[in-house]
Design a protein around this motif. Structure first.
Motif, PDB file in Angstrom:
ATOM      1  N   PRO A  43      15.368  32.630 -56.539  1.00 31.48           N
ATOM      2  CA  PRO A  43      15.633  31.286 -56.009  1.00 31.48           C
ATOM      3  C   PRO A  43      17.093  31.126 -55.606  1.00 31.48           C
ATOM      4  O   PRO A  43      17.984  31.788 -56.153  1.00 31.48           O
ATOM      5  CB  PRO A  43      15.282  30.364 -57.181  1.00 31.48           C
ATOM      6  CG  PRO A  43      15.420  31.234 -58.401  1.00 31.48           C
ATOM      7  CD  PRO A  43      15.027  32.611 -57.976  1.00 31.48           C
ATOM      8  N   VAL A  44      17.336  30.246 -54.640  1.00 27.20           N
ATOM      9  CA  VAL A  44      18.707  29.960 -54.213  1.00 27.20           C
ATOM     10  C   VAL A  44      19.504  29.398 -55.384  1.00 27.20           C
ATOM     11  O   VAL A  44      20.673  29.751 -55.582  1.00 27.20           O
ATOM     12  CB  VAL A  44      18.703  28.966 -53.031  1.00 27.20           C
ATOM     13  CG1 VAL A  44      20.117  28.539 -52.680  1.00 27.20           C
ATOM     14  CG2 VAL A  44      18.021  29.591 -51.820  1.00 27.20           C
ATOM     15  N   ARG A  45      18.864  28.557 -56.162  1.00 22.38           N
ATOM     16  CA  ARG A  45      19.484  28.015 -57.371  1.00 22.38           C
ATOM     17  C   ARG A  45      18.383  27.851 -58.421  1.00 22.38           C
ATOM     18  O   ARG A  45      17.413  27.120 -58.186  1.00 22.38           O
ATOM     19  CB  ARG A  45      20.143  26.671 -57.087  1.00 22.38           C
ATOM     20  CG  ARG A  45      21.013  26.156 -58.236  1.00 22.38           C
ATOM     21  CD  ARG A  45      21.768  24.901 -57.824  1.00 22.38           C
ATOM     22  NE  ARG A  45      22.617  25.133 -56.680  1.00 22.38           N
ATOM     23  CZ  ARG A  45      23.812  25.723 -56.727  1.00 22.38           C
ATOM     24  NH1 ARG A  45      24.285  26.121 -57.882  1.00 22.38           N
ATOM     25  NH2 ARG A  45      24.524  25.888 -55.636  1.00 22.38           N
ATOM     26  N   PRO A  46      18.471  28.535 -59.568  1.00 24.16           N
ATOM     27  CA  PRO A  46      17.405  28.454 -60.567  1.00 24.16           C
ATOM     28  C   PRO A  46      17.190  27.034 -61.064  1.00 24.16           C
ATOM     29  O   PRO A  46      18.142  26.325 -61.369  1.00 24.16           O
ATOM     30  CB  PRO A  46      17.901  29.367 -61.688  1.00 24.16           C
ATOM     31  CG  PRO A  46      18.923  30.253 -61.050  1.00 24.16           C
ATOM     32  CD  PRO A  46      19.554  29.436 -59.966  1.00 24.16           C
ATOM     33  N   ALA A  47      15.939  26.639 -61.139  1.00 22.14           N
ATOM     34  CA  ALA A  47      15.591  25.325 -61.668  1.00 22.14           C
ATOM     35  C   ALA A  47      15.486  25.397 -63.186  1.00 22.14           C
ATOM     36  O   ALA A  47      15.461  26.481 -63.777  1.00 22.14           O
ATOM     37  CB  ALA A  47      14.265  24.863 -61.064  1.00 22.14           C
ATOM     38  N   ALA A  48      15.443  24.241 -63.807  1.00 23.09           N
ATOM     39  CA  ALA A  48      15.280  24.189 -65.259  1.00 23.09           C
ATOM     40  C   ALA A  48      13.991  24.904 -65.645  1.00 23.09           C
ATOM     41  O   ALA A  48      12.952  24.721 -65.008  1.00 23.09           O
ATOM     42  CB  ALA A  48      15.246  22.733 -65.715  1.00 23.09           C
ATOM     43  N   GLY A  49      14.060  25.730 -66.660  1.00 26.12           N
ATOM     44  CA  GLY A  49      12.880  26.438 -67.119  1.00 26.12           C
ATOM     45  C   GLY A  49      12.647  27.777 -66.440  1.00 26.12           C
ATOM     46  O   GLY A  49      11.724  28.505 -66.807  1.00 26.12           O
ATOM     47  N   PHE A  50      13.476  28.123 -65.460  1.00 25.77           N
ATOM     48  CA  PHE A  50      13.317  29.402 -64.774  1.00 25.77           C
ATOM     49  C   PHE A  50      13.602  30.546 -65.738  1.00 25.77           C
ATOM     50  O   PHE A  50      14.635  30.572 -66.412  1.00 25.77           O
ATOM     51  CB  PHE A  50      14.274  29.470 -63.585  1.00 25.77           C
ATOM     52  CG  PHE A  50      14.306  30.802 -62.884  1.00 25.77           C
ATOM     53  CD1 PHE A  50      13.216  31.241 -62.146  1.00 25.77           C
ATOM     54  CD2 PHE A  50      15.426  31.614 -62.967  1.00 25.77           C
ATOM     55  CE1 PHE A  50      13.237  32.463 -61.501  1.00 25.77           C
ATOM     56  CE2 PHE A  50      15.469  32.842 -62.315  1.00 25.77           C
ATOM     57  CZ  PHE A  50      14.373  33.268 -61.582  1.00 25.77           C
ATOM     58  N   ASP A  51      12.673  31.501 -65.821  1.00 30.08           N
ATOM     59  CA  ASP A  51      12.845  32.683 -66.676  1.00 30.08           C
ATOM     60  C   ASP A  51      13.045  33.892 -65.769  1.00 30.08           C
ATOM     61  O   ASP A  51      12.092  34.372 -65.153  1.00 30.08           O
ATOM     62  CB  ASP A  51      11.618  32.880 -67.555  1.00 30.08           C
ATOM     63  CG  ASP A  51      11.749  34.111 -68.468  1.00 30.08           C
ATOM     64  OD1 ASP A  51      12.761  34.834 -68.366  1.00 30.08           O
ATOM     65  OD2 ASP A  51      10.813  34.337 -69.271  1.00 30.08           O
ATOM     66  N   PRO A  52      14.265  34.401 -65.655  1.00 25.50           N
ATOM     67  CA  PRO A  52      14.530  35.484 -64.711  1.00 25.50           C
ATOM     68  C   PRO A  52      13.855  36.801 -65.054  1.00 25.50           C
ATOM     69  O   PRO A  52      13.771  37.691 -64.204  1.00 25.50           O
ATOM     70  CB  PRO A  52      16.056  35.620 -64.763  1.00 25.50           C
ATOM     71  CG  PRO A  52      16.454  35.093 -66.088  1.00 25.50           C
ATOM     72  CD  PRO A  52      15.482  33.996 -66.393  1.00 25.50           C
TER      73      PRO A  52
END
Length: 239
Positions: free
Chosen positions: A77-86
């Motif tokens: 993602p361009v900017r990780p959202a809340a809850g994003f698990d890389p």
């Protein structure tokens, strides 16, 4: 390059001679000869016709391996959202669509993909990136790179569900490369840093940390995975 320029295609493909020397898995017992491979940006084209053209040509030339570049900044993602698990390849924000297609098509032609991860998203680069620095090159964060490598290796572990084929899994990818030509500023910066009045190479130290983290992450998914270091350009960038 396009399907209309076969001469340029031959000129721009890279013979992966290191792989032929045994970096990748050896051929079956008793087999002889070199295992060769090609690199072309069109192997990962979003256009199915372009992919088919160039993967087909590689197969017709009896290639064993195709190197496919994975642009981390495009998949992530361009900017990780809340809850994003890389580390989770199914985490919302990841877009694997084009890469899934390239891996399916390569495997479908009997070609072994070598996935090369490069170009960090902005949020995975170091602070203080100078203006004009090539995108995705400035001090990539080794731990964030490892998280992405782990997600990619999990997706292509041979056990991850194929979103286009219920009940089936995405193809297995065994071979992984960390970055490309890390001694060139078009891929990794800074190449040089001033210390005590002297200009010293900095990219080896940066890349060492990246490679060690990448290796551990890919091997954690499957110890049988092969990790290939990024081959260096012949001379690098002068200071």
């Amino acid at each position: 390059m396009t399907a209309g320029r076969p001469k340029r295609w031959l000129a721009q493909l890279v013979l992966l001679s290191a792989l032929a020397a045994g970096v990748l898995a050896a051929p079956a017992a008793g087999a002889t000869g070199l295992r060769t491979g090609f690199l072309s940006p069109d192997f990962a084209s979003p256009d199915p016709g372009v992919r088919a053209e160039w993967l087909g040509r590689a197969a017709a030339e009896h290639a064993a391996v195709v190197r496919i570049n994975v642009d981390w900044s495009v998949v992530a993602p361009v900017r990780p959202a809340a809850g994003f698990d890389p580390t989770d390849p199914a985490s919302p924000g990841y877009d694997w669509t084009a890469l899934d297609a390239a891996v399916r098509d390569a495997r479908g032609r009997g070609l072994e993909p070598l996935l090369t991860i490069l170009r960090a998203p902005d949020w995975a680069q170091g602070a203080g990136r100078p203006a004009g620095t090539p995108a995705g090159t400035w001090r990539p964060d080794p731990q964030k790179l490892a998280q992405f490598a782990r997600a990619a290796a999990r997706r292509y572990s041979g056990r991850f569900p194929d979103p286009l084929s219920p009940g089936a899994t995405l193809p297995r990818v065994r071979s992984w490369q960390c970055w490309n030509e890390p001694n060139l500023a078009i891929y990794l910066t800074p190449q040089w840093a001033r210390s005590a009045g002297h200009l010293l190479p900095s990219s080896p130290t940066i890349y060492r940390g990246m490679l060690n983290a990448f290796y551990a992450a890919v091997k954690a998914v499957d110890p049988a995975n092969l990790v290939v270091e990024g081959g260096t350009a012949p001379y690098g960038d002068p200071n």
